[in-house]
Design a protein around this motif. Structure first.
Motif, PDB file in Angstrom:
ATOM      1  N   SER A 111      -1.224  -0.319  -6.165  1.00 30.23           N
ATOM      2  CA  SER A 111      -1.763  -0.611  -7.499  1.00 30.23           C
ATOM      3  C   SER A 111      -1.882   0.652  -8.345  1.00 30.23           C
ATOM      4  O   SER A 111      -1.503   0.654  -9.521  1.00 30.23           O
ATOM      5  CB  SER A 111      -3.119  -1.316  -7.388  1.00 30.23           C
ATOM      6  N   TYR A 112      -2.369   1.711  -7.765  1.00 28.46           N
ATOM      7  CA  TYR A 112      -2.541   2.912  -8.579  1.00 28.46           C
ATOM      8  C   TYR A 112      -1.181   3.526  -8.927  1.00 28.46           C
ATOM      9  O   TYR A 112      -0.977   4.010 -10.047  1.00 28.46           O
ATOM     10  CB  TYR A 112      -3.423   3.941  -7.855  1.00 28.46           C
ATOM     11  N   GLY A 113      -0.250   3.475  -7.989  1.00 30.01           N
ATOM     12  CA  GLY A 113       1.090   3.988  -8.282  1.00 30.01           C
ATOM     13  C   GLY A 113       1.730   3.244  -9.441  1.00 30.01           C
ATOM     14  O   GLY A 113       2.291   3.847 -10.358  1.00 30.01           O
ATOM     15  N   GLY A 120       4.565   0.966  -4.937  1.00 28.78           N
ATOM     16  CA  GLY A 120       3.696   1.985  -5.526  1.00 28.78           C
ATOM     17  C   GLY A 120       4.466   3.278  -5.780  1.00 28.78           C
ATOM     18  O   GLY A 120       4.327   3.913  -6.820  1.00 28.78           O
ATOM     19  N   VAL A 121       5.296   3.616  -4.810  1.00 28.69           N
ATOM     20  CA  VAL A 121       6.133   4.808  -4.924  1.00 28.69           C
ATOM     21  C   VAL A 121       7.098   4.699  -6.111  1.00 28.69           C
ATOM     22  O   VAL A 121       7.357   5.678  -6.806  1.00 28.69           O
ATOM     23  CB  VAL A 121       6.891   5.033  -3.598  1.00 28.69           C
ATOM     24  N   GLN A 122       7.588   3.504  -6.348  1.00 25.89           N
ATOM     25  CA  GLN A 122       8.436   3.297  -7.530  1.00 25.89           C
ATOM     26  C   GLN A 122       7.679   3.657  -8.803  1.00 25.89           C
ATOM     27  O   GLN A 122       8.223   4.310  -9.698  1.00 25.89           O
ATOM     28  CB  GLN A 122       8.857   1.828  -7.647  1.00 25.89           C
ATOM     29  N   GLY A 137      -3.618  -7.587  -8.832  1.00 26.87           N
ATOM     30  CA  GLY A 137      -4.798  -8.396  -8.572  1.00 26.87           C
ATOM     31  C   GLY A 137      -4.829  -8.892  -7.128  1.00 26.87           C
ATOM     32  O   GLY A 137      -5.883  -8.902  -6.477  1.00 26.87           O
ATOM     33  N   ILE A 138      -3.665  -9.286  -6.627  1.00 25.27           N
ATOM     34  CA  ILE A 138      -3.564  -9.696  -5.219  1.00 25.27           C
ATOM     35  C   ILE A 138      -3.852  -8.499  -4.298  1.00 25.27           C
ATOM     36  O   ILE A 138      -4.522  -8.639  -3.266  1.00 25.27           O
ATOM     37  CB  ILE A 138      -2.147 -10.261  -4.942  1.00 25.27           C
ATOM     38  N   GLN A 139      -3.364  -7.334  -4.671  1.00 19.10           N
ATOM     39  CA  GLN A 139      -3.662  -6.131  -3.877  1.00 19.10           C
ATOM     40  C   GLN A 139      -5.175  -5.913  -3.793  1.00 19.10           C
ATOM     41  O   GLN A 139      -5.712  -5.575  -2.735  1.00 19.10           O
ATOM     42  CB  GLN A 139      -3.021  -4.889  -4.518  1.00 19.10           C
ATOM     43  N   ALA A 140      -5.832  -6.090  -4.930  1.00 22.32           N
ATOM     44  CA  ALA A 140      -7.274  -5.839  -4.969  1.00 22.32           C
ATOM     45  C   ALA A 140      -8.029  -6.845  -4.109  1.00 22.32           C
ATOM     46  O   ALA A 140      -9.004  -6.498  -3.430  1.00 22.32           O
ATOM     47  CB  ALA A 140      -7.769  -5.891  -6.417  1.00 22.32           C
ATOM     48  N   MET A 141      -7.567  -8.099  -4.134  1.00 20.63           N
ATOM     49  CA  MET A 141      -8.204  -9.109  -3.282  1.00 20.63           C
ATOM     50  C   MET A 141      -7.993  -8.765  -1.810  1.00 20.63           C
ATOM     51  O   MET A 141      -8.890  -8.916  -0.981  1.00 20.63           O
ATOM     52  CB  MET A 141      -7.637 -10.496  -3.599  1.00 20.63           C
TER      53      MET A 141
END
Lengths: 571, 571
Positions: free
Chosen positions: A388-390, A298-300, A434-438
């Protein structure tokens, strides 16, 4: 304008917004004084600006190549890597017993953000070592720790993560790489792994592969997987790289971007490995590594967003087209309303994404320092959102950066396109968004939504506190938090399939509300007067409203997704 | 699964959704009978599937190159181009007097959509000829028409558009290319032009450049610009390519994508040109060309969206990961809710964008056939929406296509990345989408919003008519149209700068509501039972809601955009 690490933003976010002040108040991180933090941010900024940023174009134009079985890195990368290693930047958060600085992970995340903004391809390398250091600290035997941690921390050796196989991507449990005991405590590792970032290179003297494989008595699925350390060169009795291990790079992937970062297909051919942690407990060990790695990805995204933003702003402030529509303008396209809108959006999204990632890393530090369950839950909850947001922000901002450049954005020479191509992978690797959201709506809400509600309480409390002084900004944030609360109350009552159907839009909405919250806190810290207040107003007024439609989508259920048969989709 | 032109979708949209039935009822297009339309769609589909689609990867991997001053096109492109030319596909809508078929532009747009989905790089070439044909038909002398139109229509020669110069992009009026009378009725053209798509190649025997330049007595700005025909080879007395003109390709741009389409820097060095239209009236002539070209670029976006969608669907239906979460599933990742969500979104957005582009082309045809002001206004109003939504959809769908592929999306071998890279230029060229939005809220609303309100009346009327039978779909469409109406009423009262500040989000919202409208019409045509109804439900329930936040942003005004000073932005 070349890249300039936004040191002042980091300083402001740490001092006023993300709650970092609690970290140096702990015993573990007592040495992370204000002076130390400032010194780290300033020096890392210099490294990023002066040493790393000049490598960005090399990495794209002269990417890593496989020659006679070994990977040659891009021109200048070796020197850039050595500067990162020698400056101690890889081991900022490493255990001092093994040469690390023992500083908060938040500082590592800040430095990684700066490096990624300067040159993502080279910045990916230390991330892998950092993940490996964490996994070894948590799970390896003392012997392995003593052998590997000092070298990884100093950067003399680098690390890789070997999970994926052609048939086993998001479904890691399908892997077929085998580990057979050699009878001497070591194991023979055999199998093929793909997508191994920095699986080989010429920047360090050894490369340490952490490889997931199955023992002969391992159960099918994830429960039968173990983790092994498989070095490129087997350390000799003095701990120096000795004989070559039985592994090789089969090929490099031809990727859309990140050409400077070699993505290897690795073949393990009875390679000697040492087990890390317990037998069949490899997934747990890997998860240690993956959680912070996810935040780091995300930081990337945030870092690339910063780079793309600065690049587009510099271009806009040079490009003249037509008559300026405003008084006292710059005479450049940055005066035009729509170009200005894009530029401010880029800055506002980047700022919000950075705040979320630093809030997440702060929670990780507090969890590490206190062992408190609440902090652990907060870190765990924020990780998929930050990842995900990053990365979504990195992609969105790079896309806007191309658009600000107009035709020059599509031409490779300007570099705008490189940000767009490079950052695209970040929403895919380390678990797709998508995996993050799950993960967010299932595992991270097994508490019945408790952590989500605590975050919403915090947001609403802050908004209420600012009602008198900053009502125009505070009110929409409070209302958005309420809408998100209602959606969350609904979500936790649903079955898994319904949650999954709305997981990605729910995750986006949560990030949006959190982003608005940290913008609001910035405005509060400025007492409603200053550039961050103006930025907050832009975010809250123009970007926050989309949380509502995201939540409508999140609540739309699974049924409608399957109303078209596969045959109808293929018409 | 290779590309398959979605012939059934075109047929359905033309038969039931976009009002195309009015076109063959006119005298001008009486020959566009149902049988003819079906035959055109079917045959064009075969061409796209069998001849053009196989060129897609060649164009990327072996792009056009400049060798000894001439451009060599990608392998197979010459044969593909000849197939388009010989089949008469370039001149479908050309004047029969010059060899065209005289069929509606809607069929040209449909064919171009299919070709773009099969291979955008080669599909761009005939678009330029088509624009040139239109400009010549409307503005050229009979002599020029007789010389050039038959060759352009047959595809023996191809056309280019030369507007941009390094300092004159969106601000065309800043151009410095000069035209000096030679005394014999011709002009000597001198200057450099950039971004000239297909400025040279080896697929046709002559290349006809339409060049904007300024006569010695031309006023500064756009009012002093004239348009010239400057052929690569000057036609001899028999109308065959004769002596080489004084122009050359300086270089090709190194672009992010569309490698198969050479983007030239052209140098005119006293080249012989013939004026097209009146002196100093070049912009008007160019706008004739640009309007349909803009729609055609939107169509490119739709075509690529289709290609990227089909590609991702095929991948998803092959890829197995983990246990399917649904009963009677396919056992592939297409069963997973979030993957399914992405796939259905891709299809729903593509369908909506295609409907809007066909509604726009239908209005163009009706305007051409009847000369009616209302149809003209409708075509003019829909053009920026079709261009921006078509291209935004192409980019969004290609991005989702990469995501559906996971790691394989980032690897070039699968081709998913190519769609993403190729389509990115479409929101930039032919007027960036920001320029389209400014056109929409300014020039296209100089009628006080009349055309917008008529469209909204139409949408609301349809929604009201479906209240009884399809209330769940009709109600949100009606409500969204009302919200858009209120925003429009507000917008037309604002000064230009305020309109411009919200132009892009306003444009997105209008497209969203129109997209929902055409989905609703599809559902009505199916009487609420069938796959298009399911698709409509997805769009209306999950995607339409974001019109509200777009409109909030559209109404946020200009002031907040400038609240951060340029210095603050650069911190």
């Amino acid at each position: 304008m070349p890249y300039r690490a936004p040191v002042a933003d980091f300083q402001f976010l740490l001092d006023h917004v993300v709650g970092f002040e609690a970290v140096p108040a702990t015993e573990k991180f007592a040495e992370a004084t204000a002076d130390t933090v400032t010194a780290i941010l300033t020096e890392a900024g210099k490294l990023a600006d002066e040493v790393i940023a000049p490598l960005q174009r090399n990495g794209d134009l002269q990417g890593a190549v496989l020659e006679n079985g070994v990977v040659r890195s891009s021109p200048g990368f070796k020197e850039g890597y050595e500067a990162m290693a020698e400056g101690g930047w890889i081991g900022i958060s490493g255990d001092p017993e093994y040469g690390g600085m023992g500083l908060p992970f938040t500082l590592t995340a800040s430095v990684n953000d700066m490096i990624a903004g300067a040159c993502l391809a080279i910045g990916l390398n230390p991330l892998l070592s950092q993940g490996q250091i964490e996994a070894l600290e948590a799970h390896a035997s003392d012997e392995l720790k003593e052998l590997y941690l000092p070298k990884l921390t100093s950067g003399e050796w680098t690390g890789t993560m070997n999970l994926t196989e052609p048939q086993a991507g998001s479904d890691v449990g399908a892997l077929t790489t085998k580990a057979v005991p050699n009878g001497d405590g070591t194991f023979a590792i055999t199998g093929q792994k793909i997508y191994i970032s920095w699986g080989d290179h010429d920047m360090a003297e050894n490369i340490c592969h952490l490889v997931l494989a199955r023992l002969p008595d391992g159960a099918p699925g994830t429960k039968g997987i173990s983790l092994f350390m498989v070095p490129k060169y087997i350390p000799d009795e003095n701990g120096n790289p000795g004989k070559a291990n039985d592994l090789r790079v089969v090929s490099l992937e031809h990727k859309m971007g990140l050409h400077g970062s070699p993505t290897c297909v690795m073949s393990y051919e009875g390679a000697t490995g040492w087990i890390v942690g317990e037998e069949h407990a490899g997934m747990a060990a890997m998860f240690t590594m993956m959680n912070n790695a996810r935040l780091n990805v995300g930081v990337q995204g945030v870092g690339v967003a910063e780079g793309a933003y600065q690049h587009a702003l510099a271009y806009a402030l040079e490009r003249k087209q037509g008559k300026t529509p405003i008084e006292n303008g710059t005479g450049t396209i940055a005066d035009f309303a729509d170009v200005r809108r894009m530029l401010v959006q880029m800055r506002a999204e980047t700022y919000a994404a950075r705040a979320i990632s630093l809030a997440c890393s702060t929670a990780i530090d507090m969890a590490g320092a206190t062992g408190d369950k609440g902090w652990k839950a907060r870190a765990a909850f924020l990780t998929p959102i930050a990842k995900s947001y990053g990365t979504d922000t990195g992609i969105k901002v790079a896309e806007l950066g191309v658009q600000v450049h107009g035709g020059m954005g599509y031409v490779e020479e300007t570099g705008a396109a490189q940000y767009y191509r490079d950052v695209r992978v970040t929403s895919i690797y380390e678990g797709t968004n998508g995996i993050q959201a799950m993960d967010l709506v299932a595992r991270k809400m097994m508490d019945g939504g408790d952590m989500a509600f605590r975050l919403l309480d915090e947001i609403e409390g802050t908004a209420e506190g600012a009602r008198e002084t900053l009502g125009e900004l505070a009110k929409p944030v409070w209302e958005a938090a309420e809408t998100l609360r209602e959606a969350t109350e609904w979500l936790v009552e649903q079955d898994l399939q319904t949650r999954f159907a709305g997981a990605v839009p729910y995750q986006s909405a949560f990030a949006r509300v959190l982003g608005a919250y940290y913008h609001l806190k910035s405005a509060i810290a400025e007492e409603g007067r200053g550039p961050r207040t103006a930025l907050a107003a832009f975010y809250i007024e123009r970007l926050l409203p989309d949380h509502a439609s995201s939540l409508e989508q999140a609540r739309a259920g699974a049924e409608g997704l399957y109303a078209l048969s596969v045959e109808d989709l293929a018409v």
